[in-house]
Every structure is written in structure tokens, then in C-alpha cells.
Write a protein that holds these residues in place. Structure first.
Motif, PDB file in Angstrom:
ATOM      1  N   MET A   1      -4.095  10.158  13.864  1.00  0.00           N
ATOM      2  CA  MET A   1      -3.840   8.972  13.073  1.00  0.00           C
ATOM      3  C   MET A   1      -5.025   8.738  12.136  1.00  0.00           C
ATOM      4  SD  MET A   1      -2.901   5.295  14.546  1.00  0.00           S
ATOM      5  CE  MET A   1      -3.086   3.843  13.619  1.00  0.00           C
ATOM      6  N   ALA A   2      -4.747   8.473  10.880  1.00  0.00           N
ATOM      7  CA  ALA A   2      -5.801   8.257   9.886  1.00  0.00           C
ATOM      8  C   ALA A   2      -6.460   6.900  10.095  1.00  0.00           C
ATOM      9  CB  ALA A   2      -5.204   8.329   8.486  1.00  0.00           C
ATOM     10  N   ARG A   3      -7.770   6.902   9.891  1.00  0.00           N
ATOM     11  CA  ARG A   3      -8.508   5.636   9.986  1.00  0.00           C
ATOM     12  C   ARG A   3      -8.245   4.819   8.730  1.00  0.00           C
ATOM     13  NH1 ARG A   3     -14.537   7.471  11.166  1.00  0.00           N
ATOM     14  NH2 ARG A   3     -14.389   7.352   8.935  1.00  0.00           N
ATOM     15  N   PRO A   4      -8.215   3.502   8.869  1.00  0.00           N
ATOM     16  CA  PRO A   4      -8.059   2.683   7.666  1.00  0.00           C
ATOM     17  C   PRO A   4      -9.318   2.764   6.804  1.00  0.00           C
ATOM     18  CG  PRO A   4      -8.416   1.301   9.609  1.00  0.00           C
ATOM     19  CD  PRO A   4      -8.294   2.724  10.087  1.00  0.00           C
ATOM     20  N   LYS A   5      -9.134   2.584   5.514  1.00  0.00           N
ATOM     21  CA  LYS A   5     -10.273   2.621   4.591  1.00  0.00           C
ATOM     22  C   LYS A   5     -11.229   1.481   4.933  1.00  0.00           C
ATOM     23  CE  LYS A   5      -8.270   4.716   0.438  1.00  0.00           C
ATOM     24  NZ  LYS A   5      -7.484   5.651   1.129  1.00  0.00           N
ATOM     25  N   SER A   6     -12.518   1.812   4.941  1.00  0.00           N
ATOM     26  CA  SER A   6     -13.529   0.786   5.224  1.00  0.00           C
ATOM     27  C   SER A   6     -14.154   0.281   3.926  1.00  0.00           C
ATOM     28  CB  SER A   6     -14.602   1.350   6.155  1.00  0.00           C
ATOM     29  OG  SER A   6     -15.236   2.441   5.528  1.00  0.00           O
ATOM     30  N   PHE A   7     -13.481   0.528   2.804  1.00  0.00           N
ATOM     31  CA  PHE A   7     -13.973   0.068   1.513  1.00  0.00           C
ATOM     32  C   PHE A   7     -12.778  -0.300   0.643  1.00  0.00           C
ATOM     33  CE2 PHE A   7     -13.105   4.529   0.975  1.00  0.00           C
ATOM     34  CZ  PHE A   7     -12.597   4.639  -0.306  1.00  0.00           C
ATOM     35  N   GLU A   8     -13.043  -1.078  -0.361  1.00  0.00           N
ATOM     36  CA  GLU A   8     -12.004  -1.483  -1.302  1.00  0.00           C
ATOM     37  C   GLU A   8     -12.023  -0.503  -2.481  1.00  0.00           C
ATOM     38  OE1 GLU A   8      -9.003  -2.947  -3.136  1.00  0.00           O
ATOM     39  OE2 GLU A   8      -9.572  -3.816  -1.206  1.00  0.00           O
ATOM     40  N   PRO A   9     -10.979   0.287  -2.692  1.00  0.00           N
ATOM     41  CA  PRO A   9     -10.985   1.280  -3.772  1.00  0.00           C
ATOM     42  C   PRO A   9     -11.273   0.697  -5.157  1.00  0.00           C
ATOM     43  CG  PRO A   9      -9.198   1.759  -2.259  1.00  0.00           C
ATOM     44  CD  PRO A   9      -9.777   0.427  -1.846  1.00  0.00           C
ATOM     45  N   ALA A  10     -10.756  -0.488  -5.464  1.00  0.00           N
ATOM     46  CA  ALA A  10     -10.995  -1.076  -6.787  1.00  0.00           C
ATOM     47  C   ALA A  10     -12.474  -1.388  -6.989  1.00  0.00           C
ATOM     48  CB  ALA A  10     -10.150  -2.335  -6.974  1.00  0.00           C
ATOM     49  N   VAL A  11     -13.134  -1.843  -5.937  1.00  0.00           N
ATOM     50  CA  VAL A  11     -14.572  -2.148  -6.015  1.00  0.00           C
ATOM     51  C   VAL A  11     -15.359  -0.843  -6.164  1.00  0.00           C
ATOM     52  CG1 VAL A  11     -16.549  -3.103  -4.765  1.00  0.00           C
ATOM     53  CG2 VAL A  11     -14.352  -4.314  -4.739  1.00  0.00           C
ATOM     54  N   ALA A  12     -14.976   0.155  -5.405  1.00  0.00           N
ATOM     55  CA  ALA A  12     -15.650   1.456  -5.499  1.00  0.00           C
ATOM     56  C   ALA A  12     -15.459   2.068  -6.889  1.00  0.00           C
ATOM     57  CB  ALA A  12     -15.112   2.397  -4.421  1.00  0.00           C
ATOM     58  N   LEU A  13     -14.260   1.932  -7.453  1.00  0.00           N
ATOM     59  CA  LEU A  13     -13.986   2.444  -8.792  1.00  0.00           C
ATOM     60  C   LEU A  13     -14.878   1.743  -9.813  1.00  0.00           C
ATOM     61  CD1 LEU A  13     -12.078   4.351 -10.422  1.00  0.00           C
ATOM     62  CD2 LEU A  13     -10.592   2.365 -10.716  1.00  0.00           C
ATOM     63  N   GLU A  14     -15.027   0.434  -9.674  1.00  0.00           N
ATOM     64  CA  GLU A  14     -15.907  -0.340 -10.569  1.00  0.00           C
ATOM     65  C   GLU A  14     -17.346   0.181 -10.496  1.00  0.00           C
ATOM     66  OE1 GLU A  14     -16.982  -3.926 -12.845  1.00  0.00           O
ATOM     67  OE2 GLU A  14     -14.995  -3.247 -12.253  1.00  0.00           O
ATOM     68  N   LYS A  15     -17.816   0.445  -9.302  1.00  0.00           N
ATOM     69  CA  LYS A  15     -19.187   0.942  -9.126  1.00  0.00           C
ATOM     70  C   LYS A  15     -19.341   2.337  -9.730  1.00  0.00           C
ATOM     71  CE  LYS A  15     -20.125  -1.890  -5.079  1.00  0.00           C
ATOM     72  NZ  LYS A  15     -20.333  -1.924  -3.624  1.00  0.00           N
ATOM     73  N   ALA A  16     -18.318   3.157  -9.588  1.00  0.00           N
ATOM     74  CA  ALA A  16     -18.358   4.491 -10.196  1.00  0.00           C
ATOM     75  C   ALA A  16     -18.379   4.386 -11.718  1.00  0.00           C
ATOM     76  CB  ALA A  16     -17.159   5.314  -9.737  1.00  0.00           C
ATOM     77  N   MET A  17     -17.602   3.453 -12.266  1.00  0.00           N
ATOM     78  CA  MET A  17     -17.579   3.269 -13.713  1.00  0.00           C
ATOM     79  C   MET A  17     -18.971   2.913 -14.227  1.00  0.00           C
ATOM     80  SD  MET A  17     -15.387   0.581 -16.059  1.00  0.00           S
ATOM     81  CE  MET A  17     -16.292  -0.862 -15.495  1.00  0.00           C
ATOM     82  N   ILE A  18     -19.642   2.003 -13.561  1.00  0.00           N
ATOM     83  CA  ILE A  18     -20.980   1.584 -13.989  1.00  0.00           C
ATOM     84  C   ILE A  18     -21.949   2.763 -13.890  1.00  0.00           C
ATOM     85  CG2 ILE A  18     -22.909   0.028 -13.490  1.00  0.00           C
ATOM     86  CD1 ILE A  18     -20.388  -1.318 -14.753  1.00  0.00           C
ATOM     87  N   GLU A  19     -21.835   3.544 -12.844  1.00  0.00           N
ATOM     88  CA  GLU A  19     -22.720   4.707 -12.665  1.00  0.00           C
ATOM     89  C   GLU A  19     -22.511   5.731 -13.786  1.00  0.00           C
ATOM     90  OE1 GLU A  19     -25.888   6.247 -10.848  1.00  0.00           O
ATOM     91  OE2 GLU A  19     -24.895   4.468 -10.071  1.00  0.00           O
ATOM     92  N   PHE A  20     -21.255   6.066 -14.073  1.00  0.00           N
ATOM     93  CA  PHE A  20     -20.967   6.995 -15.169  1.00  0.00           C
ATOM     94  C   PHE A  20     -21.402   6.409 -16.507  1.00  0.00           C
ATOM     95  CE2 PHE A  20     -17.388   8.984 -12.537  1.00  0.00           C
ATOM     96  CZ  PHE A  20     -18.020  10.210 -12.392  1.00  0.00           C
ATOM     97  N   TRP A  21     -21.184   5.123 -16.715  1.00  0.00           N
ATOM     98  CA  TRP A  21     -21.522   4.461 -17.967  1.00  0.00           C
ATOM     99  C   TRP A  21     -23.032   4.517 -18.208  1.00  0.00           C
ATOM    100  CZ3 TRP A  21     -19.134  -1.032 -19.035  1.00  0.00           C
ATOM    101  CH2 TRP A  21     -19.340  -1.386 -20.376  1.00  0.00           C
ATOM    102  N   HIS A  22     -23.797   4.303 -17.159  1.00  0.00           N
ATOM    103  CA  HIS A  22     -25.264   4.363 -17.281  1.00  0.00           C
ATOM    104  C   HIS A  22     -25.764   5.789 -17.516  1.00  0.00           C
ATOM    105  CE1 HIS A  22     -27.064   0.447 -16.553  1.00  0.00           C
ATOM    106  NE2 HIS A  22     -26.152   0.203 -15.626  1.00  0.00           N
TER     107      HIS A  22
END
Length: 189
Positions: A1-22
Motif C-alpha cells: 500500500m502506498a504511503r500518503p504524500k507528506s507534502f503538498e504538491p502545489a507548495v512544492a511546485l511553488e518552491k521549485a519555481m522560485i528555485e528555477f527562477w533564481h
């Protein structure tokens, strides 16, 4: 059985966007992304696919936000085509930690040979030019018979807007960007 995500994908996507943008695509490793996003590398790949796929998702997210901020700026501006174009040119994406400038400009200048980046950004730029041309029709003195001239003016204004975004990224202060915008638009009165 898969574990539930322990993070919010939309929040993680936002953080990735800022990292790539910088830092851009090439200077952002998957380790850096995982750390910035607060996820394990396995979760990063399981949720977002490859680094390239994540990059495209962040670029699309940025463009959606940019177009929403452009629309809001235009809607809130005083009536008149050039006043609304000024609001458009000075609008910006508001996100915590985002750098000055334009992520789409950064992406296409860093990866001009990436067909997916090129297509994504080209579509955004085309819609922006169309919006500028439409706003020019709202300005007194432009007639439907001058469609070709209006299209050329929209192209000129759009090119200048890209230059303003580069200047913002380089740290040009807002009063100077405002003055440059006003000088540009004075040529179309």
C-alpha cells in the motif's frame, strides 16, 4: 500500500519555481530541488516526473500567474488603451521569494533550443502581443483600418516590455522602469 504524500504538491511546485527562477535550469540540481521543495528525490520523481517535466510545470504555472496578474492590472487601470498598457507593462507576478524580472524571459534565453520551453514561452508572448494590440484599439486615434500599423506598434511595445523585464532582473529601480515605460508609451500618443 502506498504511503500518503507528506507534502503538498502545489507548495512544492511553488518552491521549485522560485528555485528555477533564481538559478536557472542548468544550475539547479535535483538535490537542490528536493531540498528546496522539502521532499525526497523519490517523491519528487514520483509526483513531478523528470527534472525537465518539473521545469515545464513550473514555467506553465508562472505563465498562468503572470497572465492573471496582467489581466488584473489591465482591469484595474484607468480606461484608455495606453494607460492600460502602462499598467500591463508594470505588472508583475507576486510570489514569496520571487526575484525581479520574468521567469519566462529567463527560461527562453537559457534554453532557446528546448522546443517545449520555446513553444510554451512563444505562446505566452503571442498572447501578450495580442493583448497589447487589443488595448491599442481602445486608444483614441487608432482605427480598424490601421490594423497592420497597430500590430507593428504592439510588437514594438512587446519588445520593449521584454527589455524592461531584463532591466528589472538586473536590478534597475522601479522609478527608472516607470520612466522608461512612460517614455516608450509617449511615442504612441
Amino acid at each position: 500500500m502506498a504511503r500518503p504524500k507528506s507534502f503538498e504538491p502545489a507548495v512544492a511546485l511553488e518552491k521549485a519555481m522560485i528555485e528555477f527562477w533564481h538559478n536557472g535550469y542548468e544550475r539547479t540540481s535535483t538535490d537542490t530541488l528536493a531540498t528546496a521543495m522539502g521532499v525526497g528525490k523519490r517523491s519528487l520523481y514520483d509526483t513531478f516526473g523528470s527534472k525537465h517535466h518539473l521545469y515545464l510545470r513550473t514555467l506553465t504555472t508562472y505563465i498562468e500567474r503572470a497572465e492573471a496578474s496582467h489581466d488584473l492590472a489591465v482591469d484595474e487601470a484607468a480606461h484608455g488603451g495606453l494607460r492600460r498598457i502602462r499598467a500591463l507593462l508594470r505588472s508583475r507576478v507576486q510570489a514569496p521569494g520571487c526575484p525581479a524580472g520574468c521567469y519566462a524571459v529567463n527560461a527562453v534565453t537559457e534554453r532557446p533550443d528546448d522546443p517545449e520551453v520555446l513553444a510554451t514561452v512563444s505562446g505566452y508572448f503571442s498572447r501578450s502581443r495580442d493583448l497589447i494590440a487589443w488595448l491599442l484599439r481602445q486608444e483614441p486615434g487608432w482605427t480598424d483600418a490601421e490594423a497592420e500599423q497597430r500590430a507593428k506598434a504592439a510588437e514594438t511595445i512587446h519588445h520593449a516590455w521584454l527589455g524592461l523585464r531584463v532591466q528589472a532582473r538586473m536590478g534597475c529601480p522601479d522609478p527608472d522602469l516607470d520612466a522608461g515605460t512612460d517614455e516608450l508609451l509617449a511615442r504612441f500618443r
